[in-house]
Design an enzyme around this catalytic site. Structure first.
Site, PDB file in Angstrom:
ATOM      1  N   GLY A 260      28.954  41.871  43.575  1.00  0.00           N
ATOM      2  CA  GLY A 260      28.496  41.511  42.231  1.00  0.00           C
ATOM      3  C   GLY A 260      27.718  40.215  42.085  1.00  0.00           C
ATOM      4  O   GLY A 260      26.877  40.089  41.210  1.00  0.00           O
TER       5      GLY A 260
ATOM      6  N   ASP B 199      30.460  36.656  40.078  1.00  0.00           N
ATOM      7  CA  ASP B 199      29.744  37.195  38.934  1.00  0.00           C
ATOM      8  C   ASP B 199      30.579  37.052  37.665  1.00  0.00           C
ATOM      9  O   ASP B 199      30.101  36.590  36.644  1.00  0.00           O
ATOM     10  CB  ASP B 199      29.360  38.673  39.161  1.00  0.00           C
ATOM     11  CG  ASP B 199      30.526  39.531  39.642  1.00  0.00           C
ATOM     12  OD1 ASP B 199      31.660  39.019  39.788  1.00  0.00           O
ATOM     13  OD2 ASP B 199      30.304  40.735  39.883  1.00  0.00           O
TER      14      ASP B 199
ATOM     15  N   ASP C 279      37.715  38.159  35.438  1.00  0.00           N
ATOM     16  CA  ASP C 279      38.311  39.060  34.449  1.00  0.00           C
ATOM     17  C   ASP C 279      39.819  38.781  34.422  1.00  0.00           C
ATOM     18  O   ASP C 279      40.261  37.829  33.774  1.00  0.00           O
ATOM     19  CB  ASP C 279      37.962  40.489  34.881  1.00  0.00           C
ATOM     20  CG  ASP C 279      38.367  41.559  33.895  1.00  0.00           C
ATOM     21  OD1 ASP C 279      38.631  41.233  32.737  1.00  0.00           O
ATOM     22  OD2 ASP C 279      38.420  42.735  34.283  1.00  0.00           O
TER      23      ASP C 279
ATOM     24  N   ARG D 117      23.054  47.356  38.616  1.00  0.00           N
ATOM     25  CA  ARG D 117      23.028  45.998  39.185  1.00  0.00           C
ATOM     26  C   ARG D 117      21.664  45.335  39.017  1.00  0.00           C
ATOM     27  O   ARG D 117      21.551  44.120  38.990  1.00  0.00           O
ATOM     28  CB  ARG D 117      23.362  46.029  40.686  1.00  0.00           C
ATOM     29  CG  ARG D 117      24.769  46.454  41.025  1.00  0.00           C
ATOM     30  CD  ARG D 117      25.049  46.161  42.499  1.00  0.00           C
ATOM     31  NE  ARG D 117      26.247  46.822  42.989  1.00  0.00           N
ATOM     32  CZ  ARG D 117      27.487  46.362  42.858  1.00  0.00           C
ATOM     33  NH1 ARG D 117      27.702  45.245  42.217  1.00  0.00           N
ATOM     34  NH2 ARG D 117      28.515  47.018  43.353  1.00  0.00           N
TER      35      ARG D 117
HETATM   36  P1  IMP Z   1      39.403  40.290  38.355  1.00  0.00           P
HETATM   37  O1  IMP Z   1      40.110  40.293  39.684  1.00  0.00           O
HETATM   38  O2  IMP Z   1      40.080  41.175  37.352  1.00  0.00           O
HETATM   39  O3  IMP Z   1      39.162  38.898  37.823  1.00  0.00           O
HETATM   40  O4  IMP Z   1      38.010  41.013  38.557  1.00  0.00           O
HETATM   41  C1  IMP Z   1      36.999  40.436  39.218  1.00  0.00           C
HETATM   42  C2  IMP Z   1      35.986  41.460  39.683  1.00  0.00           C
HETATM   43  O5  IMP Z   1      36.037  42.672  38.936  1.00  0.00           O
HETATM   44  C3  IMP Z   1      34.605  40.916  39.464  1.00  0.00           C
HETATM   45  O6  IMP Z   1      34.180  40.186  40.578  1.00  0.00           O
HETATM   46  C4  IMP Z   1      33.790  42.163  39.236  1.00  0.00           C
HETATM   47  O7  IMP Z   1      33.324  42.657  40.461  1.00  0.00           O
HETATM   48  C5  IMP Z   1      34.747  43.140  38.617  1.00  0.00           C
HETATM   49  N1  IMP Z   1      34.580  43.171  37.151  1.00  0.00           N
HETATM   50  C6  IMP Z   1      35.413  42.645  36.221  1.00  0.00           C
HETATM   51  N2  IMP Z   1      34.955  42.838  34.979  1.00  0.00           N
HETATM   52  C7  IMP Z   1      33.788  43.504  35.129  1.00  0.00           C
HETATM   53  C8  IMP Z   1      32.807  43.983  34.178  1.00  0.00           C
HETATM   54  O8  IMP Z   1      32.899  43.833  32.941  1.00  0.00           O
HETATM   55  N3  IMP Z   1      31.737  44.614  34.706  1.00  0.00           N
HETATM   56  C9  IMP Z   1      31.573  44.798  36.056  1.00  0.00           C
HETATM   57  N4  IMP Z   1      32.454  44.363  36.969  1.00  0.00           N
HETATM   58  C10 IMP Z   1      33.552  43.721  36.500  1.00  0.00           C
HETATM   59 MG    MG Z   2      32.754  40.674  41.980  1.00  0.00          MG
END
Ligand code: IMP
Ligand code: MG
Length: 184
Positions: free
Chosen positions: A53, A109, A112, A174
Site C-alpha cells: 500500500g 499508507d 486502521d 492503487r
Molecule cells: P491495521 O492493521 O488495521 O492498522 O491495517 C493496516 C493495513 O490495512 C493498511 O496498511 C492497509 O494495507 C489496510 N487498510 C486498512 N484500512 C484500509 C482502507 O480503508 N483501504 C485500503 N486498505 C486499508
Molecule cells: Mg498497508
C-alpha cells in the site's frame, strides 16, 4: 479536485467520491517531507516502505526529502482480499538492511486498527535500531484497537474504506491519483 480526478470519477462506476484530491495530497506530502527533513539533519534515516500500500506514498515522499536517506521494503499481509482486518500479521518479505543503530521511519499508507504497525514496531525493536518513528499518510483514529504513536500523519480520516494512491480494494484502484471512497 483536478480535472483528472473528476475524469476518473466519471469512468469508475464503483467509486462514490473523492475524499482527498491529488493536489491536496501532494501539498501535504511536501509538508511531511519538510518535517522529516528538519528532524533528521545529520542522520541518514532508513525509510521502510510497508508494501504494497505505501509504495506510491514513499515514492512521492522520498522526492520531497532534502536530507540523505535510504529506502528499504517490507511486505506484510493482514487483510485477505476483503475490507476487514483478520488481526493476523504475516511477514511476506523482510528487510534487506541491517537496522542496528539506524534511525528507522516506517512509511505506511494507512493506520486502521493499528495491529499491523504495533506488530512491526515490536518486531523491529528487537533488532536494536537507534530510533523507530512512524509516518502514515492516513489515520483512521476512530478504528484503533491497538495504540500506536504516529509521528508524522498526513490526514486523519473517518472510518470508511478508502482506495487510491497505493491503497487497494482487492488489488484494484492503487493507481488512482487521489484518495477515494467506494460506493457502499
Ligand atoms: P491495521 O492493521 O488495521 O492498522 O491495517 C493496516 C493495513 O490495512 C493498511 O496498511 C492497509 O494495507 C489496510 N487498510 C486498512 N484500512 C484500509 C482502507 O480503508 N483501504 C485500503 N486498505 C486499508
Ligand atoms: Mg498497508
Amino acid at each position: 479536485m483536478t480535472y483528472d480526478d473528476q475524469d476518473y470519477l466519471r469512468r469508475l462506476p464503483l467509486l462514490d467520491r473523492v475524499l482527498i484530491g491529488s493536489e491536496e495530497l501532494s501539498l501535504r506530502v511536501q509538508q511531511l517531507g519538510n518535517e522529516i527533513g528538519r528532524d533528521y539533519p545529520d542522520s541518514t534515516p532508513l525509510l521502510v516502505c510497508i508494501l504494497k500500500g505505501a509504495y506510491v506514498f514513499l515514492a512521492d515522499l522520498a522526492r520531497c526529502l532534502s536530507v540523505d536517506h535510504e529506502v528499504d521494503f517490507m511486505a506484510v499481509s493482514s487483510y485477505e482480499g476483503g475490507t476487514q482486518s483478520t488481526g493476523v500479521v504475516k511477514i511476506v518479505k523482510d528487510l534487506r538492511a541491517n537496522i542496528t543503530n539506524r534511525d528507522v521511519i516506517l512509511v505506511e499508507d494507512i493506520v486502521d486498527s493499528g495491529l499491523t504497525l504495533s506488530y512491526l514496531i515490536d518486531l523491529l525493536a528487537t533488532r536494536s535500531p537507534r530510533s523507530i518513528r512512524v509516518c502514515a499518510l492516513l489515520d483512521k483514529t476512530a478504528a484503533r484497537e491497538k495504540d500506536v504513536r504516529v509521528d508524522y500523519r498526513g490526514f486523519e480520516i473517518p472510518k470508511e474504506f478508502v482506495v487510491g494512491y497505493g491503497l487497494d480494494y482487492d488489488e484494484k484502484y492503487r493507481n488512482l491519483p487521489f484518495i477515494g471512497v467506494l460506493k457502499p
